[in-house]
Structure formats: structure tokens, C-alpha cells
Design an enzyme around this catalytic site. Structure first.
Site, PDB file in Angstrom:
ATOM      1  N   ASP A 155      -0.009  10.618  18.390  1.00 49.15           N
ATOM      2  CA  ASP A 155      -0.790  10.441  17.509  1.00 49.15           C
ATOM      3  C   ASP A 155      -1.456   8.790  17.834  1.00 49.15           C
ATOM      4  O   ASP A 155      -1.734   8.000  16.687  1.00 49.15           O
ATOM      5  CB  ASP A 155      -0.322  10.602  16.019  1.00 49.15           C
ATOM      6  CG  ASP A 155      -1.432  10.828  14.999  1.00 49.15           C
ATOM      7  OD1 ASP A 155      -2.691  11.077  15.330  1.00 49.15           O
ATOM      8  OD2 ASP A 155      -1.088  10.597  13.854  1.00 49.15           O
TER       9      ASP A 155
ATOM     10  N   LYS B 161       9.496   0.007   4.187  1.00 54.11           N
ATOM     11  CA  LYS B 161       8.862   1.609   4.017  1.00 54.11           C
ATOM     12  C   LYS B 161       9.734   2.097   3.105  1.00 54.11           C
ATOM     13  O   LYS B 161      10.807   2.493   3.252  1.00 54.11           O
ATOM     14  CB  LYS B 161       8.705   1.915   5.340  1.00 54.11           C
ATOM     15  CG  LYS B 161       7.388   3.068   5.267  1.00 54.11           C
ATOM     16  CD  LYS B 161       7.033   3.460   6.472  1.00 54.11           C
ATOM     17  CE  LYS B 161       6.403   4.672   6.832  1.00 54.11           C
ATOM     18  NZ  LYS B 161       5.948   5.191   8.060  1.00 54.11           N
TER      19      LYS B 161
ATOM     20  N   THR C  24       0.860  -1.307   0.120  1.00 55.52           N
ATOM     21  CA  THR C  24      -0.060   0.091  -0.023  1.00 55.52           C
ATOM     22  C   THR C  24       1.016   1.346  -0.007  1.00 55.52           C
ATOM     23  O   THR C  24       2.112   1.083  -0.026  1.00 55.52           O
ATOM     24  CB  THR C  24      -0.899   0.048   1.407  1.00 55.52           C
ATOM     25  OG1 THR C  24      -1.757   1.167   1.128  1.00 55.52           O
ATOM     26  CG2 THR C  24       0.148   0.104   2.446  1.00 55.52           C
TER      27      THR C  24
ATOM     28  N   PHE D  34       3.097   9.308   2.628  1.00 54.96           N
ATOM     29  CA  PHE D  34       4.298   9.583   2.185  1.00 54.96           C
ATOM     30  C   PHE D  34       5.142   8.301   1.506  1.00 54.96           C
ATOM     31  O   PHE D  34       5.714   8.492   0.432  1.00 54.96           O
ATOM     32  CB  PHE D  34       5.504  10.143   2.960  1.00 54.96           C
ATOM     33  CG  PHE D  34       5.373  11.553   3.578  1.00 54.96           C
ATOM     34  CD1 PHE D  34       5.094  12.542   2.749  1.00 54.96           C
ATOM     35  CD2 PHE D  34       5.179  11.640   4.945  1.00 54.96           C
ATOM     36  CE1 PHE D  34       4.949  13.733   3.024  1.00 54.96           C
ATOM     37  CE2 PHE D  34       5.056  13.234   5.257  1.00 54.96           C
ATOM     38  CZ  PHE D  34       5.135  14.146   4.225  1.00 54.96           C
ATOM     39  N   ALA D  35       4.629   7.211   1.815  1.00 52.03           N
ATOM     40  CA  ALA D  35       5.480   6.106   1.807  1.00 52.03           C
ATOM     41  C   ALA D  35       4.838   4.995   0.944  1.00 52.03           C
ATOM     42  O   ALA D  35       3.705   4.728   0.731  1.00 52.03           O
ATOM     43  CB  ALA D  35       5.690   5.395   3.172  1.00 52.03           C
ATOM     44  N   GLN D  36       5.701   4.310   0.199  1.00 51.18           N
ATOM     45  CA  GLN D  36       5.391   2.850  -0.140  1.00 51.18           C
ATOM     46  C   GLN D  36       5.568   1.874   0.693  1.00 51.18           C
ATOM     47  O   GLN D  36       6.682   1.890   1.371  1.00 51.18           O
ATOM     48  CB  GLN D  36       5.923   2.774  -1.623  1.00 51.18           C
ATOM     49  CG  GLN D  36       5.977   3.881  -2.949  1.00 51.18           C
ATOM     50  CD  GLN D  36       6.794   3.526  -3.853  1.00 51.18           C
ATOM     51  OE1 GLN D  36       7.694   2.866  -3.853  1.00 51.18           O
ATOM     52  NE2 GLN D  36       6.638   4.177  -5.055  1.00 51.18           N
ATOM     53  N   VAL D  37       4.771   1.039   0.644  1.00 47.54           N
ATOM     54  CA  VAL D  37       5.154  -0.207   1.692  1.00 47.54           C
ATOM     55  C   VAL D  37       4.795  -1.384   1.086  1.00 47.54           C
ATOM     56  O   VAL D  37       4.028  -1.764   0.291  1.00 47.54           O
ATOM     57  CB  VAL D  37       3.882   0.196   2.900  1.00 47.54           C
ATOM     58  CG1 VAL D  37       4.095  -0.939   4.062  1.00 47.54           C
ATOM     59  CG2 VAL D  37       3.853   1.513   3.495  1.00 47.54           C
TER      60      VAL D  37
HETATM   61  N1  LIG Z   1       4.973  -2.975   9.655  1.00 50.90           N
HETATM   62  C1  LIG Z   1       3.810  -3.124   8.794  1.00 50.90           C
HETATM   63  N2  LIG Z   1       3.251  -4.281   8.536  1.00 50.90           N
HETATM   64  C2  LIG Z   1       2.241  -4.226   7.890  1.00 50.90           C
HETATM   65  N3  LIG Z   1       1.600  -3.315   7.185  1.00 50.90           N
HETATM   66  C3  LIG Z   1       2.213  -2.017   7.391  1.00 50.90           C
HETATM   67  C4  LIG Z   1       3.293  -1.922   8.237  1.00 50.90           C
HETATM   68  N4  LIG Z   1       3.560  -0.375   8.385  1.00 50.90           N
HETATM   69  C5  LIG Z   1       2.666   0.083   7.745  1.00 50.90           C
HETATM   70  N5  LIG Z   1       1.784  -0.894   7.122  1.00 50.90           N
HETATM   71  C6  LIG Z   1       0.553  -0.532   6.014  1.00 50.90           C
HETATM   72  O1  LIG Z   1       0.785   0.631   5.507  1.00 50.90           O
HETATM   73  C7  LIG Z   1       0.051   1.670   5.678  1.00 50.90           C
HETATM   74  C8  LIG Z   1       0.533   3.069   5.608  1.00 50.90           C
HETATM   75  O2  LIG Z   1       1.828   3.025   6.544  1.00 50.90           O
HETATM   76  P1  LIG Z   1       2.204   4.332   7.502  1.00 50.90           P
HETATM   77  O3  LIG Z   1       0.909   4.692   7.986  1.00 50.90           O
HETATM   78  O4  LIG Z   1       3.452   3.949   8.305  1.00 50.90           O
HETATM   79  O5  LIG Z   1       2.869   5.240   6.148  1.00 50.90           O
HETATM   80  P2  LIG Z   1       2.663   6.724   6.267  1.00 50.90           P
HETATM   81  O6  LIG Z   1       3.390   7.369   4.926  1.00 50.90           O
HETATM   82  O7  LIG Z   1       3.396   7.271   7.642  1.00 50.90           O
HETATM   83  O8  LIG Z   1       1.365   7.077   6.493  1.00 50.90           O
HETATM   84  P3  LIG Z   1       0.553   8.163   7.236  1.00 50.90           P
HETATM   85  O9  LIG Z   1       1.507   8.732   8.198  1.00 50.90           O
HETATM   86  O10 LIG Z   1      -0.224   9.099   6.177  1.00 50.90           O
HETATM   87  O11 LIG Z   1      -0.605   7.309   7.913  1.00 50.90           O
HETATM   88  C9  LIG Z   1      -0.574   1.453   7.107  1.00 50.90           C
HETATM   89  O12 LIG Z   1      -1.902   2.169   7.193  1.00 50.90           O
HETATM   90  C10 LIG Z   1      -0.722  -0.193   6.876  1.00 50.90           C
HETATM   91  O13 LIG Z   1      -1.599  -0.676   6.448  1.00 50.90           O
END
Ligand SMILES: Nc1ncnc2c1ncn2[C@@H]1O[C@H](COP(=O)(O)OP(=O)(O)OP(=O)(O)O)[C@@H](O)[C@H]1O
Length: 627
Positions: A159, A56, A29, A33-36
């Protein structure tokens, strides 16, 4: 933040992240900011004992943004061995080859195979969570928070929300997203600090989970562990009722501490009492994280999982607050992070979880109040059904909103008290061997529009060399920040009542109080003994006038932006309609760009690849997600 555009990795792509070889298994997903991705790693992670991890990948446009990510990574490193925190494995940052000045950051962490808590809740729209399940989730999340609060100095998550809890393969609930973490933020002592704290809060917190001391900075209270406790109260309420307690009432309701219990599902009195305690207006009346954990495990009939030093070491007149704090935190962290179970911990004999006198049941309510109860019927749609469901109303203890309470006086008292000065948070010294390049420039970059006091406040977000200069450097006015918080559905708008109360708290006498209260913080001209502002010696009267003018400007701009926001919120409410199972909650869009969820600005295509298909059971049920 202007994101450079990049595509997603193909399955099988090989990378090196720190000391780990990584092979992409699957794109999962994209966050703000990030691709996961899920990925195979070598060597396997000893903590999870697995060779599958979550990767990430974040592209940041400049060093300032890189520093924000470093703070997040540092917080994860500090918490890496806690069972109820998503565990850090490795990280790496490098200059992006294709985009000048930008950086590519990779963070490897434990893979939470079962996804987010919000997704799990959405599978249970028809069959809501049982009390035992709720207590189990709360127990584990609270232990994750305890690991943060037990650090010395403590870390405040800021948060905590349903969306920031993930579920591991072993069905453990884990706290994640440390992008808003900070130290204790002491009460602001002058208008610049006030403006800084206000912007920082709007940018790094989620409206529905904000505590009264975050909403009304004029209360002169620190933002500290108790603000996380409030957020845990909101989280608990949402686990029970699939909505937040201040969803409809917004900021005025938060500030008045008035919320209602829904009678569907029907949870026990103990659970509702606990919510009331967590949502006490006065932070000192909220339990600390250890007391909360104790209460939860009591309700579960389970052993207390960590050692509660704070209740073993009762405050002594001979021990300063600082010493007490340090002692308890240092000892606690060892037991928390080693996951040791010490059974004979002592409860705090003075802390009682009993129904506050001001909690009313539905029967005693006037019909009008009963009709304000919104509940989710078994169908999952929001229903107004006062005749079928009773409600309880909780007026959480409120020491700060009495008609004649004077915010400015409170502010001064708070500043003067030891309790508010003992934890001027020190930066945490960390080494960051795996994150490069170190950006020392930005933390020392000057921000001329802010005083030294604001710099000191900025340290509360500082982990090692990190700082939140980014926030200040952007130099957004309060007007801008308030305006941009007006996302549809967001309740972060200051109401006329709040604006009025702020105005009332700023007559001339109040300004004198504020100036006097912050006297120590103003550098003074040694010859004339006059305060110095922006390097110029000024008379106290000049200074007073200047501050007064700035505050009036701020308030005027707040009021304008409120009116604009009121219109857009009203429109959004019309558009949304009443049938909405899980309310959309996100941070104020423009304030933290990565949280701009309700009406996201168009994302660069590389960060918005097609989401994986939703499981069919969610289709048509989950009308909105907070993440
Ligand atoms: N360790 C993990 N294991 C499985 N899925 C994850 C993990 N970390 C993140 N994800 C998935 O990726 C999505 C986005 O991650 P995260 O919230 O860390 O990104 P971000 O860019 O910081 O997004 P935001 O700050 O806008 O919520 C999460 O909602 C979750 O579904």
C-alpha cells in the site's frame, strides 16, 4: 468492523504502554480505525533521541482484528531501525474494560512532526515540486522500501502511496502504515486460491496503485517486490503531476500499460524514463529496489546509500533462485538497517534506464490522444488543454496482453516454473512479548471452505503467529467483494473487456490446464488415486465440472456487479465535475473498512472527534485528500 464507542483522551492523561510511561500532549487526528495523539514518553526513545512520540490507540472488536494489528506491529518491529520507516517504539494490548470481547491496542512510534507528504504537496499547488525535491523524496522512500525487500523472506508493503509517507521534524520522508504488509504471494493454483487472492488484493491495496499482476490475477504472476516497484512508479508520477497515471483510464489502462505524461510541470527525460521503467507491464522488466535506488542517486549525483548485494552477486547457474535470494537479502538487511554507507557498490551492468522504444511524444500523437491529456494548470484546477501542453504517451512493455496470449497457459507456465515456486513464503518467527494476549486460536481456526493451498497462501500475511484467516473466514463471495469495490471514483471495477478476457481464458481446455497445473496441490485418495475435494474422493471429470461451474458463477456475478458499479461510477463522475486538484484515492470501502474514505460510513463518534482546524493556506485549495 463494528467499533465500540470510546471518547478521546484529555490532554495530560497518563498511561502505561509496554515499558513506557506516556502523557498525552495533544489529540492529532483519527485514521480509519485509530485515534492518533502526540505524547510525552519516559524513557525517551534512543532511536529518535526524543521524549515526544506518536501514540496510536485502536479499539478492535475481536481477536481476529487483533491479529491483523499484530501483523502491522510485527512489521514495524522488523523495520524499527531504518531511518526512512516510521520507527516503532513500544506497544501494548489489553482487553477493553467497557466492551466485552474487544481489545484496546496502543502503539507508540516516532512522531512525524511535519505531518503527511500529501499535506506538504497541498502547500505546493501553485509552485509544484522541483525535480531535485522529487528525487530526494523518492530516494528516501525507496530506502524504506528497500529495508522491507531486503528482509528474508521479503516483506511486500502493498500500500505504498503518497498518503503513507510522513515527514519527520528533520525533514526526512518516512514510510508508514504497515497494515497491508505480506510475504510474496505465489500465483493461485485453483479457483479457491484465485478467489482468496482476489479478495485479499481488493481489501489491502489502493486501486490507483495496483499493478497489472494485482488487477489481473489470471496472469498467473506472483505478487511480490515488483508490485511495490510499480506502486513506487505511481508515487513518482504523482509527485510530478499531482495525479496518478491511470486516474482516468482505470483498470483497462493499467492492463494495457498506456499512460500519458503531462507537460506541466516540465520534467527531464531521465525522470520520465524512470517512470516508464517502473511501470513496465512485465514485472521482470521493472528494476528491483536496489537498481531503482542506484538510478535515483545517479540522477542526484549522490553516493549510493546502501550496499547492493544483488548486483554484486550475479546469478550463477549453480546457485538456486532460493539461495540467491536468501544470500542477497540477508546481507542487505544489515547494511540497510544500520544505515551504513558503502560507496563502492556496483551497478548492475545489464540494467539500463533508457527511453523505451514505445514511448511517444505528443507531436507524433493523433489529436484525439493529445486531447486526452488532463493537466493541472497553475491555478491548481484540472484543465483539459491539449493545445497548450504537449503530452507524452508511454506504452509500457507489455508481454501479457497480446491478442493471442492465453492467460490459462501463462498460469500453468508460471506455476511450473521455479521462479514462482521458490518463494512459497514462510511465516516469520517473531516473539511478541509486548502484545498480549497472544491469539493462537484464531490462526488455527479452521476454514472449511478453503483447501490447504489457500491456507498456504494465507501464510503470506503471516508474521509469527499472525494469519489472514480473518479474510477467509469472512467468506465474502467474489461478487460481494467486487461489488463493494465500487466506490465512486474508484477505478477498480472490472470492465467488460476484462470480464470477457477472463471468460475467454476459461474454455474447457483452460480448465484442464488449471487442474493439471494445480495437481500437486490437490490431496489425492491413495486407493483410487483420485483427487480428494472437501474430504470426498471425486473423479477428475467431476472436479473439472465443479470448478467450471464455480468459475462461471464467479464471472457472472462479477459481470452483474460491474454493471451496478458502472452506474454508480458514472453518477459519481457527474457529481464530481472536472475541477479537482488531487484525486481522491482510497482502498475499496467495504473490503477494508478502515480505508472506507471516499464516502465513509458514519463512524462511531469516539473515532470521529472534530478534526483539528486546517491551516488556512489549505482552505479552498485541497478539494480532496486521499487520506
Ligand atoms: N507517526 C506519526 N506521526 C505523526 N502523525 C501520524 C503518525 N502516524 C499517523 N499519523 C497521522 O494519523 C493519520 C492516521 O494514521 P494511520 O494511517 O496510521 O491510521 P489508520 O487507522 O491506520 O488509518 P488508515 O489505515 O485508514 O489510513 C495519518 O494520516 C497521519 O496524519
Amino acid at each position: 468492523m463494528n467499533q465500540p464507542q470510546i471518547g478521546t483522551y484529555n490532554v495530560g492523561t497518563q498511561l502505561t504502554v509496554g515499558l513506557h510511561q506516556v502523557e498525552i500532549i495533544k489529540y492529532l487526528t483519527s485514521g480509519g480505525f485509530a485515534q492518533v495523539y502526540s505524547a510525552l514518553i519516559s524513557p525517551p526513545d534512543p532511536h529518535t533521541n526524543s521524549n515526544v512520540a506518536c501514540l496510536k490507540r485502536v479499539i478492535v472488536p475481536d481477536k481476529t482484528s487483533l491479529n491483523t494489528l499484530r501483523a502491522e506491529v510485527d512489521a514495524m518491529k522488523l523495520l524499527r531501525n531504518n531511518r526512512y520507516v516510521v520507527s516503532y517504539i513500544d506497544s501494548h494490548a489489553a482487553k477493553a474494560t467497557l466492551h466485552n470481547g474487544s481489545y484496546e491496542v496502543f502503539v507508540l512510534m516516532e512522531y512525524c512532526e511535519r505531518g503527511g507528504l500529501i499535506d506538504f504537496m497541498n502547500t505546493r499547488l501553485q509552485n509544484r515540486l522541483h525535480e531535485s525535491e522529487i528525487l530526494q523524496i523518492m530516494c528516501q522512500v525507496t530506502q524504506g522500501v528497500a529495508a522491507m525487500h531486503a528482509l528474508q523472506p521479503p516483506l511486500i508493503h502493498r500500500d505504498i502511496k503518497i498518503e503513507n509517507v510522513l515527514i519527520s521534524a528533520k525533514n526526512e520522508y518516512k514510510l508508514c502504515d504497515f497494515g497491508s504488509v505480506c510475504g510474496v504471494i505465489r500465483p493461485p493454483r485453483n479457483p479457491q486460491e484465485l478467489s482468496y487472492v482476489e479478495q485479499d488484493v481488493l481489501k489491502n491495496t489502493t486501486a490507483q496503485y495496483r499493478s497489472p499482476e494485482m488487477v489481473d490475477i489470471f496472469r498467473g504472476l506472483p505478487i511480490d517486490e515488483k508490485s511495490d516497484i510499480w506502486a513506487l512508479g505511481i508515487l513518482l508520477y504523482k509527485l510530478c503531476y499531482y495525479t496518478t497515471p491511470f486516474e482516468k483510464g482505470g483498470e483497462p489502462a493499467i492492463l494495457n500499460g498506456q499512460f500519458e505524461f503531462l507537460l506541466y510541470p516540465d520534467y527531464g527525460e531521465q525522470l520520465r524514463n524512470l517512470i516508464c521503467k517502473l511501470l513496465a507491464q512485465n514485472p521482470s522488466q521493472r528494476p528491483n529496489v536496489f537498481q531503482l535506488l542506484k538510478q535515483i542517486t545517479n540522477m542526484q549525483n549522490a553516493p549510493y546509500p546502501i550496499r547492493d548485494i544483488q548486483t554484486v552477486q550475479r546469478p550463477s547457474n549453480h546457485l538456486s533462485l532460493m539461495e540467491l535470494h536468501q544470500n542477497s537479502a540477508t546481507q542487505n538487511i544489515q547494511s540497510l538497517n544500520s544505515r551504513s554507507i558503502i560507496k563502492n557498490s556496483m551497478p548492475d551492468p545489464n540494467f539500463q534506464f533508457s527511453m523505451p522504444a514505445n514511448v511517444r511524444t505528443a507531436q507524433s500523437l493523433p489529436t484525439r490522444e493529445k486531447s486526452q491529456a488532463f493537466i493541472y494548470a497553475a491555478s491548481g484546477s484540472l484543465t483539459r488543454s491539449p493545445s497548450v501542453f504537449e503530452t507524452g504517451v508511454c506504452n509500457a512493455p507489455n508481454n501479457f496482453n497480446q491478442p493471442n496470449s492465453n492467460s490459462a497457459t501463462k498460469l500453468k507456465q508460471a506455476i511450473d516454473s521455479e521462479a514462482h515456486s521458490f518463494r512459497l513464503s514462510d511465516p516469520i518467527n517473531l516473539s511478541l512479548p509486548n502484545i498480549i494476549p497472544q491469539d493462537n486460536d484464531s490462526s488455527s481456526s479452521s476454514d472449511e471452505s478453503y483447501t490447504g493451498d489457500v491456507d498456504e497462501l494465507k501464510k503470506t500475511r503471516s508474521l509469527g503467529s499472525y494469519s489472514t484467516h480473518e479474510n477467509a473466514k469472512r467468506g465474502e463471495s467474489v461478487k460481494a467483494s467486487l461489488t463493494s469495490s465500487s466506490s465512486p471514483g474508484s477505478s477498480s471495477a472490472p470492465t467488460p473487456a476484462i470480464i470477457k478476457s477472463k471468460r475467454q481464458s476459461l474454455p474447457e481446455t483452460a480448465f484442464v490446464s488449471i487442474i493439471d497445473g494445480g495437481k500437486d496441490s490437490l490431496p489425492s485418495d491413495s486407493k483410487s488415486n483420485r483427487p480428494v475435494k472437501d474430504g470426498v474422493s471425486v473423479s477428475k471429470q467431476d472436479l473439472k465440472n465443479s470448478i467450471q461451474q464455480r468459475m462461471i458463477n464467479l464471472l457472472n456475478s462479477s459481470e452483474e456487479s460491474f454493471n451496478a458499479r458502472k452506474k454508480s461510477t458514472a453518477k459519481a463522475t457527474e457529481d464530481e465535475g472536472p475541477d479537482k486538484p488531487i484525486a481522491s484515492i482510497s482502498r475499496a470501502p467495504a473490503l477494508k473498512e478502515k480505508k472506507a474514505k471516499p464516502i465513509p460510513p458514519p463512524k462511531p463518534f469516539h473515532l470521529k472527534p472534530k478534526p483539528p482546524p486546517k491551516p488556512s493556506f489549505l482552505a479552498g485549495q485541497r478539494l480532496s485528500s486521499e487520506k
